[in-house]
Write a protein that holds these residues in place. Structure first.
Motif, PDB file in Angstrom:
ATOM      1  N   GLY A   1       1.229  -1.292  -0.023  1.00  0.00           N
ATOM      2  CA  GLY A   1       0.065  -0.063  -0.062  1.00  0.00           C
ATOM      3  C   GLY A   1       1.220   1.662  -0.417  1.00  0.00           C
ATOM      4  N   ALA A   2       0.138   2.534   0.046  1.00  0.00           N
ATOM      5  CA  ALA A   2       0.558   3.366   0.267  1.00  0.00           C
ATOM      6  C   ALA A   2       1.411   4.026   1.643  1.00  0.00           C
ATOM      7  N   MET A   3       1.878   4.476   1.954  1.00  0.00           N
ATOM      8  CA  MET A   3       2.496   4.809   3.540  1.00  0.00           C
ATOM      9  C   MET A   3       2.794   6.343   3.415  1.00  0.00           C
ATOM     10  N   LEU A   4       2.065   6.819   3.809  1.00  0.00           N
ATOM     11  CA  LEU A   4       2.545   7.855   5.107  1.00  0.00           C
ATOM     12  C   LEU A   4       3.834   7.712   6.353  1.00  0.00           C
ATOM     13  N   ASP A   5       4.886   7.928   6.310  1.00  0.00           N
ATOM     14  CA  ASP A   5       5.761   8.089   7.949  1.00  0.00           C
ATOM     15  C   ASP A   5       5.575   9.610   8.042  1.00  0.00           C
ATOM     16  N   ILE A   6       5.189   9.951   9.246  1.00  0.00           N
ATOM     17  CA  ILE A   6       4.556  11.290   9.693  1.00  0.00           C
ATOM     18  C   ILE A   6       6.169  11.512  10.884  1.00  0.00           C
ATOM     19  N   GLY A   7       6.765  11.852  10.356  1.00  0.00           N
ATOM     20  CA  GLY A   7       8.050  12.445  11.547  1.00  0.00           C
ATOM     21  C   GLY A   7       8.658  11.169  11.277  1.00  0.00           C
ATOM     22  N   CYS A   8       9.743  11.238   9.516  1.00  0.00           N
ATOM     23  CA  CYS A   8      10.277   9.551   9.456  1.00  0.00           C
ATOM     24  C   CYS A   8      11.488  10.016   9.916  1.00  0.00           C
ATOM     25  N   GLY A   9      12.096  11.667  10.267  1.00  0.00           N
ATOM     26  CA  GLY A   9      13.128  11.183  10.819  1.00  0.00           C
ATOM     27  C   GLY A   9      14.469  11.231   9.149  1.00  0.00           C
ATOM     28  N   ASP A  10      15.854  10.370   9.729  1.00  0.00           N
ATOM     29  CA  ASP A  10      16.576  10.356   7.810  1.00  0.00           C
ATOM     30  C   ASP A  10      16.265   8.793   7.451  1.00  0.00           C
ATOM     31  N   GLY A  11      15.309   7.950   8.934  1.00  0.00           N
ATOM     32  CA  GLY A  11      14.789   7.029   7.374  1.00  0.00           C
ATOM     33  C   GLY A  11      14.893   5.795   7.832  1.00  0.00           C
ATOM     34  N   VAL A  12      15.121   5.431   9.184  1.00  0.00           N
ATOM     35  CA  VAL A  12      15.164   4.219   9.957  1.00  0.00           C
ATOM     36  C   VAL A  12      14.037   3.592   9.953  1.00  0.00           C
ATOM     37  N   LEU A  13      13.423   3.883   9.420  1.00  0.00           N
ATOM     38  CA  LEU A  13      12.062   2.961  10.068  1.00  0.00           C
ATOM     39  C   LEU A  13      12.824   2.573   8.395  1.00  0.00           C
ATOM     40  N   LEU A  14      12.404   3.329   7.724  1.00  0.00           N
ATOM     41  CA  LEU A  14      12.120   3.024   6.018  1.00  0.00           C
ATOM     42  C   LEU A  14      13.050   1.463   5.695  1.00  0.00           C
ATOM     43  N   ALA A  15      14.199   1.655   6.355  1.00  0.00           N
ATOM     44  CA  ALA A  15      15.430   0.647   6.267  1.00  0.00           C
ATOM     45  C   ALA A  15      14.665  -0.935   6.408  1.00  0.00           C
ATOM     46  N   GLN A  16      13.758  -0.500   7.371  1.00  0.00           N
ATOM     47  CA  GLN A  16      12.503  -1.916   7.551  1.00  0.00           C
ATOM     48  C   GLN A  16      12.040  -2.713   7.097  1.00  0.00           C
ATOM     49  N   LEU A  17      11.379  -1.511   6.102  1.00  0.00           N
ATOM     50  CA  LEU A  17       9.953  -1.502   5.444  1.00  0.00           C
ATOM     51  C   LEU A  17      10.397  -1.957   4.195  1.00  0.00           C
ATOM     52  N   ARG A  18      11.520  -2.767   3.980  1.00  0.00           N
ATOM     53  CA  ARG A  18      11.856  -3.485   2.230  1.00  0.00           C
ATOM     54  C   ARG A  18      10.697  -4.142   1.954  1.00  0.00           C
ATOM     55  N   GLY A  19      10.481  -3.536   0.501  1.00  0.00           N
ATOM     56  CA  GLY A  19       9.667  -4.829  -0.251  1.00  0.00           C
ATOM     57  C   GLY A  19       7.996  -4.776   0.866  1.00  0.00           C
ATOM     58  N   VAL A  20       7.737  -3.888   1.822  1.00  0.00           N
ATOM     59  CA  VAL A  20       6.583  -3.847   2.494  1.00  0.00           C
ATOM     60  C   VAL A  20       5.792  -2.965   1.777  1.00  0.00           C
ATOM     61  N   TYR A  21       6.063  -1.851   1.249  1.00  0.00           N
ATOM     62  CA  TYR A  21       5.206  -0.606   0.891  1.00  0.00           C
ATOM     63  C   TYR A  21       5.087  -0.598  -0.835  1.00  0.00           C
ATOM     64  N   GLY A  22       4.128  -0.224  -1.240  1.00  0.00           N
ATOM     65  CA  GLY A  22       3.762  -0.171  -2.818  1.00  0.00           C
ATOM     66  C   GLY A  22       4.614   1.846  -2.895  1.00  0.00           C
ATOM     67  N   ALA A  23       4.261   2.732  -2.610  1.00  0.00           N
ATOM     68  CA  ALA A  23       4.435   3.912  -1.965  1.00  0.00           C
ATOM     69  C   ALA A  23       4.838   4.424  -1.227  1.00  0.00           C
TER      70      ALA A  23
END
Length: 186
Positions: free
Chosen positions: A48-70
């Motif tokens: 799915g399409a994801m909005l990360d509010i207060g994403c910082g420098d992307g630490v969570l994004l690194a854990q989300l590989r292959g999980v989100y569509g956008a």
């Protein structure tokens, strides 16, 4: 006055990120709550399409590989610059520089994430309700907050305003705990 406070808040966050104050968020003892967030996103809204509010420098994004569509991450300039550098080659990823108290978009999202950021909104409950308007009809909200008396009281308000799909408390080896919840609009 509010504009001056925003400028001061933005300057403080950008200075702290530039100085490496928040680099510890990528440490092993922070990973448990990121893993729970990624698990909720994968189980409830994979692709799915994801909005990360207060994403910082992307630490969570690194854990989300292959999980989100956008993915769209929102934060102040310095953390976003670091996130863009870290995730430059990551497909379907965008970032927006904005104070999370003021961010607006016309897009809809399948999942909204507040990872340690909800309590930085001026009015956390109203802010969560405002952001929930950006959810697709069957969208979910995932919130992670460090356990403190203030966040325990905030959870009471959130639980009354949203439908709790699941909740978990994680505690690391140092005894730091987070409550992570998957929620839907009531």
């Amino acid at each position: 006055m509010r504009r001056l406070l925003r400028i001061d808040r933005e300057r403080r966050w950008n200075t702290q990120y530039a100085a490496g104050v928040w680099d510890r968020l990528g440490d092993l003892d922070e990973m448990a709550h990121y893993a729970v967030i990624a698990g909720y996103v994968a189980a409830l809204k994979r692709g799915g399409a994801m909005l990360d509010i207060g994403c910082g420098d992307g630490v969570l994004l690194a854990q989300l590989r292959g999980v989100y569509g956008a993915y769209l991450g929102v934060d102040f300039a310095e953390p976003i610059a670091r996130a863009q550098s870290r995730h430059a080659a990551t497909p379907a990823v965008q970032f927006a520089v904005s104070d999370i108290n003021e961010f607006t978009t016309h897009d809809q999202f399948d999942v909204l994430v507040f990872n340690e950021s909800l309590y930085y909104l001026h009015e956390p409950l109203r802010g969560a309700q405002r952001y929930a308007q950006l959810l697709a009809p069957d969208g979910v909200l995932v919130i992670s907050m460090h356990v403190t008396p203030r966040t325990t009281a905030l959870w009471t308000e959130i639980d009354a305003a949203f439908r709790v799909l699941d909740a978990v408390t994680v505690t690391n080896a140092r005894g730091t705990s987070w409550v992570v919840k998957a929620l839907a609009r009531a």
